[in-house]
Scaffold this motif. Structure first.
Motif, PDB file in Angstrom:
ATOM      1  N   TYR A 122      11.528  26.503  -4.576  1.00  0.00           N
ATOM      2  CA  TYR A 122      11.790  27.795  -3.927  1.00  0.00           C
ATOM      3  C   TYR A 122      13.275  27.957  -3.598  1.00  0.00           C
ATOM      4  O   TYR A 122      13.847  29.034  -3.729  1.00  0.00           O
ATOM      5  N   ARG A 123      13.879  26.860  -3.159  1.00  0.00           N
ATOM      6  CA  ARG A 123      15.310  26.942  -2.803  1.00  0.00           C
ATOM      7  C   ARG A 123      16.165  27.195  -4.042  1.00  0.00           C
ATOM      8  O   ARG A 123      17.101  27.985  -4.005  1.00  0.00           O
ATOM      9  N   ASP A 124      15.817  26.512  -5.135  1.00  0.00           N
ATOM     10  CA  ASP A 124      16.540  26.732  -6.389  1.00  0.00           C
ATOM     11  C   ASP A 124      16.409  28.194  -6.827  1.00  0.00           C
ATOM     12  O   ASP A 124      17.385  28.815  -7.267  1.00  0.00           O
ATOM     13  N   ASN A 125      15.189  28.733  -6.683  1.00  0.00           N
ATOM     14  CA  ASN A 125      14.970  30.134  -7.076  1.00  0.00           C
ATOM     15  C   ASN A 125      15.878  31.073  -6.289  1.00  0.00           C
ATOM     16  O   ASN A 125      16.451  32.007  -6.839  1.00  0.00           O
ATOM     17  N   LEU A 126      15.968  30.824  -4.988  1.00  0.00           N
ATOM     18  CA  LEU A 126      16.761  31.731  -4.143  1.00  0.00           C
ATOM     19  C   LEU A 126      18.239  31.667  -4.520  1.00  0.00           C
ATOM     20  O   LEU A 126      18.935  32.673  -4.510  1.00  0.00           O
ATOM     21  N   GLY A 127      18.682  30.471  -4.872  1.00  0.00           N
ATOM     22  CA  GLY A 127      20.087  30.313  -5.252  1.00  0.00           C
ATOM     23  C   GLY A 127      20.386  30.866  -6.641  1.00  0.00           C
ATOM     24  O   GLY A 127      21.531  31.198  -6.942  1.00  0.00           O
ATOM     25  N   GLY A 128      19.354  30.986  -7.499  1.00  0.00           N
ATOM     26  CA  GLY A 128      19.579  31.412  -8.888  1.00  0.00           C
ATOM     27  C   GLY A 128      19.561  32.926  -9.052  1.00  0.00           C
ATOM     28  O   GLY A 128      19.475  33.672  -8.077  1.00  0.00           O
ATOM     29  N   THR A 129      19.628  33.358 -10.313  1.00  0.00           N
ATOM     30  CA  THR A 129      19.708  34.801 -10.582  1.00  0.00           C
ATOM     31  C   THR A 129      18.435  35.532 -10.154  1.00  0.00           C
ATOM     32  O   THR A 129      18.494  36.686  -9.746  1.00  0.00           O
ATOM     33  N   HIS A 130      17.283  34.836 -10.225  1.00  0.00           N
ATOM     34  CA  HIS A 130      16.028  35.484  -9.815  1.00  0.00           C
ATOM     35  C   HIS A 130      16.029  35.828  -8.329  1.00  0.00           C
ATOM     36  O   HIS A 130      15.263  36.672  -7.888  1.00  0.00           O
ATOM     37  N   GLY A 131      16.885  35.164  -7.586  1.00  0.00           N
ATOM     38  CA  GLY A 131      16.862  35.328  -6.137  1.00  0.00           C
ATOM     39  C   GLY A 131      17.721  36.462  -5.606  1.00  0.00           C
ATOM     40  O   GLY A 131      17.854  36.618  -4.379  1.00  0.00           O
ATOM     41  N   ASN A 132      18.297  37.267  -6.507  1.00  0.00           N
ATOM     42  CA  ASN A 132      19.210  38.325  -6.059  1.00  0.00           C
ATOM     43  C   ASN A 132      18.599  39.250  -5.007  1.00  0.00           C
ATOM     44  O   ASN A 132      19.197  39.488  -3.956  1.00  0.00           O
ATOM     45  N   ALA A 133      17.392  39.746  -5.307  1.00  0.00           N
ATOM     46  CA  ALA A 133      16.763  40.716  -4.398  1.00  0.00           C
ATOM     47  C   ALA A 133      16.484  40.071  -3.046  1.00  0.00           C
ATOM     48  O   ALA A 133      16.707  40.677  -1.989  1.00  0.00           O
TER      49      ALA A 133
END
Ligand SMILES: [Zn+2]
Length: 575
Positions: A122-133
């Motif tokens: 989840y943390r990786d997702n937030l830091g990545g491009t998917h996490g923009n919103a």
């Protein structure tokens, strides 16, 4: 199965003070350490940890055992799981692991691991491009990058198998994820899907800082606002407080905890310097949560939403809280703002001022019920007073009860005497209806217990006692078992957790007893042995009389005489 000697090895490599100290704040008290008991509600600590014996024992409720028993009772682990946890802590490898066999799928160890992997994902997702919103959303709420880091916030992808895929590549079966509460079985067909999708992910920790669940905040306004982890072997509803692992130190220093309702209330209070804030993870606080707070705090400020639901939650909490010995205050923030919005709008100083305006929890309900009441209307008055009496009657401390009663009398115009009678009646009623199980009072030790305490303290006394005391002199079967194993057979106290559950607390009570000085100990042994021998003689005489009576009834005089002649008391006389 783990051999006993491996269990002993695990225990030998475990420091019980360090272990229990990671769950409870222990205070050193002479040869032992003390804390408020986690197994019953109390005001002064009677829970002791004895490093010399490597045991814990509560003199209030009688709970006790070794490090393994502590994990079994406190963390609700199975015996093998507890051994495994300690083995890992101590760096002792277990035979099952030596043989390369995987740990049982239902044990908690893989569940912690699954949560750790999920957190990372989840943390990786937030830091990545998917996490923009999600990042934009957090920015909008005033959550800085530093806060994202501190609270380990993350993001669940808008996919049905985002987390499932990650865990599959790490070798975990879907069912482990289901047990962890992170995946849901498909209603039709086979397989599972992610519980959390397209959500801002907030990890929930236990007191020791291990992730045990998640809260998921919807980013799509059409979705349910919050989804939380269900009950799992790691996460029990009403047993945890969000952020306590981060707040414990500040709570202990300030002696005060702030309890809010929502994750973001707690997060934003931390951001504004209120590091002693925790969130309730549910609407009403439970007794377990109150006890958890009592380990760190002396007073608690409750911040509930001023709306009807918030006040209702506070009212439901009330009965769980009034008898946990903390000073409970309630703060209702002005302008119907929740703590998150309030602290962001008005800032730190305004929040500090609001905290200072907190009122005593019972007073708060007293005021709410009485204000706007038409005292001239007897029906309305009776209804209102009845509700309050119900609350006051539950208060165990007579002094506090009387204090509230006086205030209620002043506000309602009803004489204290009438109120007192009503409360007394209510208390006798509830007592007979549901007598609360009283904590097993620590009765003074019996002669047998005294002897066992001393035998377990000194090998020399143990030899003396073993020479004089017969197992049948001990009426209590548990004590008799302890005597034959540890005193007669001369065993040192091996893994206590291998003993039957009813024996462990009895043995820990004996081991935790105060040490007498040598002279006093010898005197106590003499006294107790004399008392026990008198009882034995009495028992023998009774048995003899019964045997003789029975022989005489059968008309057998000579048998009766033989019995008498062979009796030890007669032999003693002729020798
Ligand atoms: Zn206790």
């Amino acid at each position: 199965m783990i051999p006993d000697e491996v269990i002993a090895e695990v225990l030998a490599h475990t420091d019980i003070v360090g272990l229990i100290g990671s769950y409870l704040p222990l205070k050193s008290a002479g040869r032992t350490h003390k804390a408020l008991c986690p197994f019953h509600t109390e005001k002064t600590p009677s829970f002791t940890v004895n490093p010399e014996r490597q045991i814990f024992h509560c003199f209030g409720c009688g709970e006790g055992g070794d490090a393994i028993s502590f994990l079994v009772k406190h963390e609700h682990l199975g015996f093998l799981e507890a051994v495994r946890v300690l083995a890992e802590r101590a760096g002792v490898s277990l035979p099952a692991e030596r043989g390369g066999g995987p740990a049982a799928a239902d044990s908690r160890v893989p569940l912690y691991e699954v949560h750790r992997l999920a957190l990372q994902h989840y943390r990786d997702n937030l830091g990545g491009t998917h996490g923009n919103a999600a990042r934009t959303y957090l920015e909008g709420r005033g959550v800085s990058a530093e806060l994202i880091e501190r609270f380990a916030l993350g993001y669940a992808l808008p996919r049905w198998d985002g987390l499932l895929q990650v865990l599959k590549t790490n070798g975990y079966h879907d069912r482990v994820l289901e047990t962890a509460g992170l995946a849901i079985p498909r209603p039709k067909g086979t397989g599972h899907y992610d519980r959390f999708r397209n959500r801002l992910m907030i990890p929930i920790w236990d007191v020791s800082g291990k992730v045990i669940g998640f809260g998921g905040r919807a980013l799509d306004s059409a979705e349910v606002k919050y989804i939380n982890s269900p009950e799992t072997p790691l996460y029990r509803k009403g047993a945890h407080l969000y952020g306590l692992n981060l707040a414990a130190k500040a709570i202990r220093e300030q002696k005060t905890a702030i309890v809010v309702e929502g994750y973001f209330d707690a997060i934003m209070l931390h951001a504004h310097g209120f590091g002693n804030a925790v969130a309730a993870l549910g609407t009403a606080l439970t007794t377990d949560q109150a006890r958890l707070l009592a380990r760190y705090a002396q007073s608690v400020v409750l911040l509930f939403d001023p709306d009807a639901a918030g006040v209702g939650a506070a009212r439901r909490s009330l009965e769980h809280l009034i008898n946990v010995d903390l000073e409970w205050r309630i703060v209702v923030l002005p302008d119907a703002l929740d703590p998150d919005a309030f602290v962001r709008t008005h800032g730190r100083d305004a929040f500090t001022a609001a905290l200072a305006g907190g009122v005593d929890l019972v007073d708060f309900f007293l005021d709410r019920r009485v204000s706007g009441l038409n005292i001239g209307d007897p029906v309305q008055l009776a209804k209102c007073v009845d509700g309050l009496i119900e609350v006051i009657a539950q208060i165990e401390s007579p002094v506090r009860r009387e204090g509230y009663l006086t205030r209620l009398a002043q506000r309602s115009g009803i004489t204290p005497r009438t109120l007192f009678e009503a409360i007394a009646k209510k208390r006798t009623l509830t007592r007979t209806e549901s007598q609360p199980a009283p904590a097993k009072a620590a009765a003074p030790p019996s002669a047998e217990e005294h002897l066992l305490i001393l035998a377990l303290q000194s090998p020399e006394l143990a030899r003396r006692i073993a020479a004089a005391l017969l197992p049948e002199d001990i009426g209590d079967s548990v004590l008799r078992q302890i005597y034959t194993t540890y005193v007669q057979a001369g065993q040192t106290c091996g893994p206590m957790s291998l003993l039957p559950p009813e024996v462990q607390p009895r043995l820990s009570a004996l081991l935790a007893a105060e040490r007498a000085d040598d002279e006093a100990a010898a005197r106590i042994v003499d006294d107790c042995l004399v008392r026990i021998q008198q009882r034995r003689a009495q028992r023998d005489r009774t048995a003899l009389r019964q045997a003789m009576e029975s022989a005489e009834r059968q008309g057998n005089q000579s048998d009766a005489l033989k019995l008498l002649a062979n009796h030890p008391s007669m032999k003693g006389k002729t020798n």
